[in-house]
Design a protein around this motif. Structure first.
Motif, PDB file in Angstrom:
ATOM      1  N   ASP A   1       0.838  -1.196   0.000  1.00 50.35           N
ATOM      2  CA  ASP A   1       0.000   0.000   0.000  1.00 50.35           C
ATOM      3  C   ASP A   1       0.874   1.247   0.000  1.00 50.35           C
ATOM      4  O   ASP A   1       1.322   1.699   1.049  1.00 50.35           O
ATOM      5  N   GLU A   2       1.148   1.787  -1.184  1.00 49.70           N
ATOM      6  CA  GLU A   2       2.006   2.958  -1.371  1.00 49.70           C
ATOM      7  C   GLU A   2       3.283   2.859  -0.526  1.00 49.70           C
ATOM      8  O   GLU A   2       3.616   3.772   0.230  1.00 49.70           O
ATOM      9  N   PRO A   3       4.026   1.745  -0.637  1.00 48.83           N
ATOM     10  CA  PRO A   3       5.166   1.518   0.256  1.00 48.83           C
ATOM     11  C   PRO A   3       6.314   2.501   0.068  1.00 48.83           C
ATOM     12  O   PRO A   3       7.119   2.678   0.979  1.00 48.83           O
ATOM     13  N   PHE A   4       6.412   3.128  -1.110  1.00 48.54           N
ATOM     14  CA  PHE A   4       7.549   4.006  -1.384  1.00 48.54           C
ATOM     15  C   PHE A   4       7.132   5.479  -1.431  1.00 48.54           C
ATOM     16  O   PHE A   4       7.897   6.333  -1.877  1.00 48.54           O
ATOM     17  N   GLY A   5       5.940   5.766  -0.968  1.00 50.14           N
ATOM     18  CA  GLY A   5       5.415   7.117  -1.095  1.00 50.14           C
ATOM     19  C   GLY A   5       6.047   8.141  -0.180  1.00 50.14           C
ATOM     20  O   GLY A   5       5.928   9.344  -0.421  1.00 50.14           O
ATOM     21  N   ALA A   6       6.742   7.708   0.875  1.00 54.68           N
ATOM     22  CA  ALA A   6       7.267   8.652   1.864  1.00 54.68           C
ATOM     23  C   ALA A   6       8.769   8.877   1.742  1.00 54.68           C
ATOM     24  O   ALA A   6       9.368   9.487   2.624  1.00 54.68           O
ATOM     25  N   VAL A   7       9.399   8.378   0.665  1.00 50.69           N
ATOM     26  CA  VAL A   7      10.839   8.548   0.509  1.00 50.69           C
ATOM     27  C   VAL A   7      11.113   9.502  -0.652  1.00 50.69           C
ATOM     28  O   VAL A   7      10.241   9.786  -1.473  1.00 50.69           O
ATOM     29  N   ASP A   8      12.346   9.991  -0.722  1.00 48.72           N
ATOM     30  CA  ASP A   8      12.712  10.944  -1.764  1.00 48.72           C
ATOM     31  C   ASP A   8      12.732  10.256  -3.131  1.00 48.72           C
ATOM     32  O   ASP A   8      12.812   9.030  -3.222  1.00 48.72           O
ATOM     33  N   PRO A   9      12.658  11.048  -4.222  1.00 49.56           N
ATOM     34  CA  PRO A   9      12.556  10.452  -5.558  1.00 49.56           C
ATOM     35  C   PRO A   9      13.702   9.517  -5.927  1.00 49.56           C
ATOM     36  O   PRO A   9      13.474   8.479  -6.558  1.00 49.56           O
TER      37      PRO A   9
ATOM     38  N   VAL B   1      -0.037  -7.292  -5.255  1.00 54.74           N
ATOM     39  CA  VAL B   1      -1.030  -6.248  -5.511  1.00 54.74           C
ATOM     40  C   VAL B   1      -0.469  -4.973  -4.897  1.00 54.74           C
ATOM     41  O   VAL B   1      -0.201  -4.920  -3.693  1.00 54.74           O
ATOM     42  N   PHE B   2      -0.296  -3.966  -5.724  1.00 58.00           N
ATOM     43  CA  PHE B   2       0.438  -2.747  -5.350  1.00 58.00           C
ATOM     44  C   PHE B   2      -0.467  -1.542  -5.570  1.00 58.00           C
ATOM     45  O   PHE B   2      -1.053  -1.382  -6.643  1.00 58.00           O
ATOM     46  N   VAL B   3      -0.584  -0.688  -4.565  1.00 61.76           N
ATOM     47  CA  VAL B   3      -1.404   0.518  -4.663  1.00 61.76           C
ATOM     48  C   VAL B   3      -0.508   1.739  -4.790  1.00 61.76           C
ATOM     49  O   VAL B   3       0.477   1.888  -4.054  1.00 61.76           O
ATOM     50  N   THR B   4      -0.828   2.615  -5.730  1.00 58.37           N
ATOM     51  CA  THR B   4      -0.109   3.877  -5.876  1.00 58.37           C
ATOM     52  C   THR B   4      -1.036   4.896  -6.524  1.00 58.37           C
ATOM     53  O   THR B   4      -2.021   4.535  -7.178  1.00 58.37           O
ATOM     54  N   HIS B   5      -0.714   6.177  -6.349  1.00 55.35           N
ATOM     55  CA  HIS B   5      -1.424   7.231  -7.085  1.00 55.35           C
ATOM     56  C   HIS B   5      -0.578   7.724  -8.258  1.00 55.35           C
ATOM     57  O   HIS B   5      -0.983   8.615  -9.001  1.00 55.35           O
ATOM     58  N   ASP B   6       0.622   7.157  -8.418  1.00 56.76           N
ATOM     59  CA  ASP B   6       1.618   7.621  -9.382  1.00 56.76           C
ATOM     60  C   ASP B   6       1.635   6.681 -10.586  1.00 56.76           C
ATOM     61  O   ASP B   6       2.069   5.528 -10.489  1.00 56.76           O
ATOM     62  N   LEU B   7       1.158   7.171 -11.739  1.00 57.47           N
ATOM     63  CA  LEU B   7       1.110   6.324 -12.926  1.00 57.47           C
ATOM     64  C   LEU B   7       2.498   5.899 -13.382  1.00 57.47           C
ATOM     65  O   LEU B   7       2.688   4.773 -13.846  1.00 57.47           O
ATOM     66  N   ASP B   8       3.496   6.780 -13.251  1.00 54.00           N
ATOM     67  CA  ASP B   8       4.854   6.394 -13.643  1.00 54.00           C
ATOM     68  C   ASP B   8       5.330   5.193 -12.831  1.00 54.00           C
ATOM     69  O   ASP B   8       5.978   4.284 -13.363  1.00 54.00           O
ATOM     70  N   GLU B   9       5.033   5.184 -11.526  1.00 55.24           N
ATOM     71  CA  GLU B   9       5.401   4.044 -10.687  1.00 55.24           C
ATOM     72  C   GLU B   9       4.661   2.794 -11.139  1.00 55.24           C
ATOM     73  O   GLU B   9       5.238   1.695 -11.198  1.00 55.24           O
ATOM     74  N   ALA B  10       3.385   2.951 -11.460  1.00 56.89           N
ATOM     75  CA  ALA B  10       2.601   1.807 -11.930  1.00 56.89           C
ATOM     76  C   ALA B  10       3.192   1.215 -13.201  1.00 56.89           C
ATOM     77  O   ALA B  10       3.268  -0.006 -13.366  1.00 56.89           O
ATOM     78  N   ILE B  11       3.634   2.081 -14.111  1.00 54.86           N
ATOM     79  CA  ILE B  11       4.209   1.620 -15.373  1.00 54.86           C
ATOM     80  C   ILE B  11       5.518   0.874 -15.127  1.00 54.86           C
ATOM     81  O   ILE B  11       5.800  -0.153 -15.746  1.00 54.86           O
ATOM     82  N   ARG B  12       6.331   1.384 -14.206  1.00 52.88           N
ATOM     83  CA  ARG B  12       7.617   0.746 -13.910  1.00 52.88           C
ATOM     84  C   ARG B  12       7.448  -0.644 -13.320  1.00 52.88           C
ATOM     85  O   ARG B  12       8.263  -1.543 -13.555  1.00 52.88           O
ATOM     86  N   LEU B  13       6.390  -0.847 -12.532  1.00 52.65           N
ATOM     87  CA  LEU B  13       6.286  -2.056 -11.725  1.00 52.65           C
ATOM     88  C   LEU B  13       5.287  -3.081 -12.239  1.00 52.65           C
ATOM     89  O   LEU B  13       5.462  -4.283 -12.021  1.00 52.65           O
ATOM     90  N   GLY B  14       4.224  -2.628 -12.892  1.00 50.31           N
ATOM     91  CA  GLY B  14       3.099  -3.518 -13.126  1.00 50.31           C
ATOM     92  C   GLY B  14       3.196  -4.384 -14.359  1.00 50.31           C
ATOM     93  O   GLY B  14       3.634  -3.941 -15.420  1.00 50.31           O
ATOM     94  N   ASP B  15       2.779  -5.650 -14.235  1.00 54.88           N
ATOM     95  CA  ASP B  15       2.494  -6.484 -15.401  1.00 54.88           C
ATOM     96  C   ASP B  15       1.175  -6.035 -16.013  1.00 54.88           C
ATOM     97  O   ASP B  15       1.027  -5.976 -17.221  1.00 54.88           O
ATOM     98  N   ARG B  16       0.206  -5.742 -15.121  1.00 53.06           N
ATOM     99  CA  ARG B  16      -1.040  -5.120 -15.556  1.00 53.06           C
ATOM    100  C   ARG B  16      -1.388  -4.007 -14.575  1.00 53.06           C
ATOM    101  O   ARG B  16      -0.996  -4.042 -13.400  1.00 53.06           O
ATOM    102  N   ILE B  17      -2.121  -3.033 -15.074  1.00 52.75           N
ATOM    103  CA  ILE B  17      -2.524  -1.881 -14.273  1.00 52.75           C
ATOM    104  C   ILE B  17      -4.043  -1.779 -14.305  1.00 52.75           C
ATOM    105  O   ILE B  17      -4.655  -1.856 -15.382  1.00 52.75           O
TER     106      ILE B  17
ATOM    107  N   LEU C   1      14.320   1.771  -4.866  1.00 48.73           N
ATOM    108  CA  LEU C   1      13.442   0.775  -4.256  1.00 48.73           C
ATOM    109  C   LEU C   1      12.559   0.102  -5.302  1.00 48.73           C
ATOM    110  O   LEU C   1      12.305  -1.099  -5.236  1.00 48.73           O
ATOM    111  N   GLN C   2      12.091   0.871  -6.278  1.00 52.78           N
ATOM    112  CA  GLN C   2      11.293   0.285  -7.347  1.00 52.78           C
ATOM    113  C   GLN C   2      12.111  -0.741  -8.125  1.00 52.78           C
ATOM    114  O   GLN C   2      11.620  -1.842  -8.439  1.00 52.78           O
ATOM    115  N   ASP C   3      13.364  -0.387  -8.426  1.00 52.09           N
ATOM    116  CA  ASP C   3      14.230  -1.338  -9.142  1.00 52.09           C
ATOM    117  C   ASP C   3      14.484  -2.587  -8.305  1.00 52.09           C
ATOM    118  O   ASP C   3      14.535  -3.709  -8.830  1.00 52.09           O
ATOM    119  N   GLU C   4      14.639  -2.406  -6.997  1.00 54.12           N
ATOM    120  CA  GLU C   4      14.851  -3.555  -6.117  1.00 54.12           C
ATOM    121  C   GLU C   4      13.627  -4.456  -6.097  1.00 54.12           C
ATOM    122  O   GLU C   4      13.750  -5.693  -6.095  1.00 54.12           O
TER     123      GLU C   4
END
Length: 396
Positions: A165-173, A195-211, A179-182
């Motif tokens: 649930d937005e696990p990387f939302g509180a850290v610097d860019p 199952v990953f929740v985010t409000h950031d479409l760029d993050e979704a694109i980097r991580l998701g098989d499907r969005i 962390l996303q690469d990890e």
């Protein structure tokens, strides 16, 4: 170990509210797949996620994990069997790193030896030295380190499902990118159902098989691959959410491990002058790449630099300030290349070892390949470009 998740007509109503927070959501998530729920603030994506492990009880509908209805499972047992990572890590401040990671395995009755071995394994897995971090408390960790420990704790009992649930939302860019690469690397190794929740479409694109792009009340506007959402938004809502710069966002779809990385002539810090002088150089400045004793990039070396360093490459050259990993996206690589005076950047493996060099020519070739694949898809021909991430990993 992974599992299939099925949401069937899932809804959540709160007393006194005129409309449901989540309204009749149905979705199937395949084993080993990373599905990202993305949408505007308040659309119900976190509520949907938390109903999967019953941190929030559904008002109606069903949730099945590998065919088993979770509403018939003891919620405490369910939460021990489903990994959960949240923003700001959620670590217990009075427990050491090792104690935080060991929490669920101990609750499950693992032996001390097995728990101790698992804690060390998890720390190594998330890139933290067990000897250095085992006994630390969360307050002595950076934000990125805390998030790594949070992921390690969520994975410690080897759950088939990981909810994030937005696990990387509180850290610097910068830390967030790492962390996303990890997470991508971990998923390639572990193949959990995420199952990953985010409000950031760029993050979704980097991580998701499907969005799953969600409207208000978690109604699904489009549930598809990142490629399909960027190149063919289902309606004006999705198109508006994608926004401008879809072509640039596509650079987040391909990682350096999926493209051909160029070689570059290298020498070791221990090589004598005659060996260095006998090695063919490359690039417009006639350079060599100096590697340290662990084969990590250390310096860009011109032959003229040797005279000023008494002939030893260990003392010569321009220090390598920036590298990118094989898990970096083309967008990451483009930024690094644009910032480098010579227009290229060294690529490294998991432990920082040299893997190759990427330059603007490499990136342009990859982009042209994506454009050709798009044209083929638009013309109704089979795509010959980059395969869907889940298909690629299954074929690896």
């Amino acid at each position: 170990m992974s599992a299939r998740i099925e949401l069937e007509n899932l809804s959540k109503r709160y007393p006194g509210s005129p409309s449901p927070a989540v309204d009749d959501v149905s979705m199937e998530i395949r084993p080993g797949e990373t599905v990202v729920l993305v949408g505007p603030s308040g659309c119900g994506k976190s509520t949907t996620l938390r109903m999967i492990n019953r941190l929030i009880e559904p008002s109606s509908g069903r949730i099945r994990i590998d065919g088993e209805d979770v509403t018939r499972i003891d919620p405490v047992r369910l939460r021990r069997e489903v990994g959960y990572a949240i923003q700001s890590s959620g670590l217990f401040p009075h427990m050491t790193v090792a104690e935080n990671i060991a929490l669920v395995p101990r609750m499950l009755g693992w032996s001390r030896a097995r728990v101790r071995e698992r804690v060390e394994e998890m720390l190594v897995l998330v890139g933290l030295d067990p000897g250095e971090f085992h006994g630390r408390y969360p307050r002595r960790l950076s934000g990125g380190q805390q998030q790594r420990v949070g992921v390690a704790r969520a994975l410690a009992a080897d759950p088939p499902v990981l909810l994030m649930d937005e696990p990387f939302g509180a850290v610097d860019p910068i830390t967030r990118d790492h962390l996303q690469d990890e997470l991508v690397r971990l998923q390639r190794e572990l193949r959990k159902t995420i199952v990953f929740v985010t409000h950031d479409l760029d993050e979704a694109i980097r991580l998701g098989d499907r969005i799953a792009v969600l409207r208000e009340r978690s109604r699904i506007a489009q549930f598809d691959t990142p490629e399909a959402i960027l190149t063919g938004p289902a309606d004006d809502f999705v198109s508006g959410f994608v926004g401008a710069g879809a072509a640039l966002k596509r650079l987040n779809l391909t990682r350096l491990r999926d493209v051909r990385i160029g070689a570059f002539p290298t020498v070791s810090v221990d090589d004598p002058r005659r060996t260095v002088l006998g090695r063919p150089a490359d690039g417009p400045h006639g350079e060599l790449l100096v590697l340290d004793r662990h084969r990590r990039p250390r310096a860009w070396l011109r032959r003229g630099d040797l005279a000023r360093a008494e002939g030893f490459p260990a003392r010569a050259g321009r220090a390598v300030r920036t590298t990118v990993t094989r898990d970096a996206t083309l967008r990451d690589a483009l930024e690094a290349v644009l910032l480098d005076p010579a227009g290229r950047v060294a690529v490294t493996g998991r432990r920082g070892e040299y893997a190759g060099v990427v330059d603007m020519g490499t990136l342009m070739a990859a982009v042209h390949g994506m454009l050709e694949a798009d044209r083929a898809a638009a013309a109704g021909r089979p795509r010959e470009g980059r395969p869907h991430r889940a298909e690629r990993e299954r074929g690896a």
